[in-house]
Design a protein around this motif. Sequence first.
Motif, mmCIF file in Angstrom:
data_model
loop_
_atom_site.group_PDB
_atom_site.id
_atom_site.type_symbol
_atom_site.label_atom_id
_atom_site.label_comp_id
_atom_site.label_asym_id
_atom_site.label_seq_id
_atom_site.Cartn_x
_atom_site.Cartn_y
_atom_site.Cartn_z
ATOM 1 N N LEU A 10 -50.344 51.656 -28.876
ATOM 2 C CA LEU A 10 -49.838 51.916 -29.231
ATOM 3 C C LEU A 10 -49.450 53.883 -28.549
ATOM 4 O O LEU A 10 -49.242 54.226 -27.321
ATOM 5 C CB LEU A 10 -48.517 52.369 -30.207
ATOM 6 N N GLN A 11 -50.464 54.801 -29.297
ATOM 7 C CA GLN A 11 -50.993 55.655 -29.010
ATOM 8 C C GLN A 11 -51.225 55.590 -28.112
ATOM 9 O O GLN A 11 -50.985 57.301 -26.312
ATOM 10 C CB GLN A 11 -51.662 57.011 -30.504
ATOM 11 N N LEU A 12 -52.970 55.149 -27.558
ATOM 12 C CA LEU A 12 -52.948 55.300 -26.257
ATOM 13 C C LEU A 12 -52.683 54.972 -25.269
ATOM 14 O O LEU A 12 -52.277 55.419 -23.994
ATOM 15 C CB LEU A 12 -54.674 53.489 -26.703
ATOM 16 N N GLN A 13 -51.651 53.735 -25.356
ATOM 17 C CA GLN A 13 -50.753 53.139 -24.227
ATOM 18 C C GLN A 13 -49.522 54.546 -23.505
ATOM 19 O O GLN A 13 -49.204 54.407 -22.737
ATOM 20 C CB GLN A 13 -49.855 52.094 -24.465
ATOM 21 N N PRO A 17 -53.513 57.375 -17.291
ATOM 22 C CA PRO A 17 -54.372 56.662 -17.580
ATOM 23 C C PRO A 17 -55.396 58.291 -17.396
ATOM 24 O O PRO A 17 -56.936 57.730 -18.125
ATOM 25 C CB PRO A 17 -54.648 56.034 -16.083
ATOM 26 N N GLU A 18 -55.481 58.799 -17.017
ATOM 27 C CA GLU A 18 -56.959 60.059 -17.132
ATOM 28 C C GLU A 18 -56.510 60.777 -18.055
ATOM 29 O O GLU A 18 -58.439 60.875 -18.435
ATOM 30 C CB GLU A 18 -55.810 61.318 -15.417
ATOM 31 N N ILE A 23 -60.800 61.121 -22.753
ATOM 32 C CA ILE A 23 -61.193 61.082 -24.496
ATOM 33 C C ILE A 23 -61.414 59.395 -24.993
ATOM 34 O O ILE A 23 -62.492 59.458 -26.100
ATOM 35 C CB ILE A 23 -59.593 60.779 -25.372
ATOM 36 N N ALA A 24 -62.119 58.480 -23.801
ATOM 37 C CA ALA A 24 -62.747 57.465 -23.391
ATOM 38 C C ALA A 24 -63.898 57.393 -24.631
ATOM 39 O O ALA A 24 -63.635 56.571 -25.406
ATOM 40 C CB ALA A 24 -62.461 56.431 -22.617
ATOM 41 N N PRO A 25 -64.897 58.273 -24.246
ATOM 42 C CA PRO A 25 -65.994 58.328 -24.846
ATOM 43 C C PRO A 25 -66.144 58.741 -26.218
ATOM 44 O O PRO A 25 -67.127 58.458 -26.860
ATOM 45 C CB PRO A 25 -66.428 59.841 -24.203
ATOM 46 N N ILE A 72 -56.733 68.065 -19.442
ATOM 47 C CA ILE A 72 -55.458 67.229 -20.097
ATOM 48 C C ILE A 72 -53.996 68.361 -20.105
ATOM 49 O O ILE A 72 -54.204 69.351 -20.509
ATOM 50 C CB ILE A 72 -55.285 66.472 -21.479
ATOM 51 N N PRO A 73 -53.139 67.704 -19.408
ATOM 52 C CA PRO A 73 -51.653 68.787 -19.470
ATOM 53 C C PRO A 73 -51.119 69.086 -20.581
ATOM 54 O O PRO A 73 -51.776 68.235 -22.163
ATOM 55 C CB PRO A 73 -50.582 67.861 -18.320
#
Length: 235
Positions: A10-13, A17-18, A23-25, A72-73
């Motif tokens: 839920l946090q990721l959603q 996408p940017e 943070i995906a690494p 990141i904004p």
Amino acid sequence: MLLAAVMLGLQLQALSPETQEIIAPVSMAIEEVRARHAVLGTALDDRARLERMGELDQAGRQVITRLDFSRIPDTERMAAFRAAGAVIEAVDQENQQALLAMTPPEGWFLKSRYGDKASAAAFHIIQHSDEGLWRRFLPVLEPLVATGEIDGQSYAMMFDRLATSEGRPQRYGTQFRCDNGKWRPYPIESVEDLEARREEMAFPVPFADYRAHFESQPQCPQTLSPPPPGMVVDD
């Protein structure tokens, strides 16, 4: 664990996408270690298990400090840091449960029995836990400094972590927080005696060099003060 996975999803959603890509690494680094362990098969003893747990403990942390959160904004920056931290925290909780089940009767994973790497892994897992476990293990670790079963700087780091979490000045200058976009040390007791205390715990470099190392790191999230539990940067 299932609830934690759902909450993380839920946090990721909630992130763009940017931001998710930035943070995906963190997740990727952890999954790469898990995949390598899977190829190796089941660990044969507690020493091997601890060494693998230590690799998982460090995988996400080695990546998160290199992420450029300035991309990141502002409206997503704290949420992004917490989402990345939640990935690491899930590993931490898994490691802590396994370590507590493995803790030997003497109360710690001695270097003379488990080896330097496994003993250091155990320390990092407890260091990245909470006040309850720090209070439990600090009295166990303190006498082991004198016998060489644990590094003095490891004990010092855990001592400082507990002190800062309780709102007290740290003693050895190991804990840093985000201040105006840079990592800065938490308040230190009796600064004039700091180097003597660090020498007693066999720190390899003076505090000035240690501080310079952290302050040279990439910009940290501007709103990160204090950091979430377990996310204080340390060695």
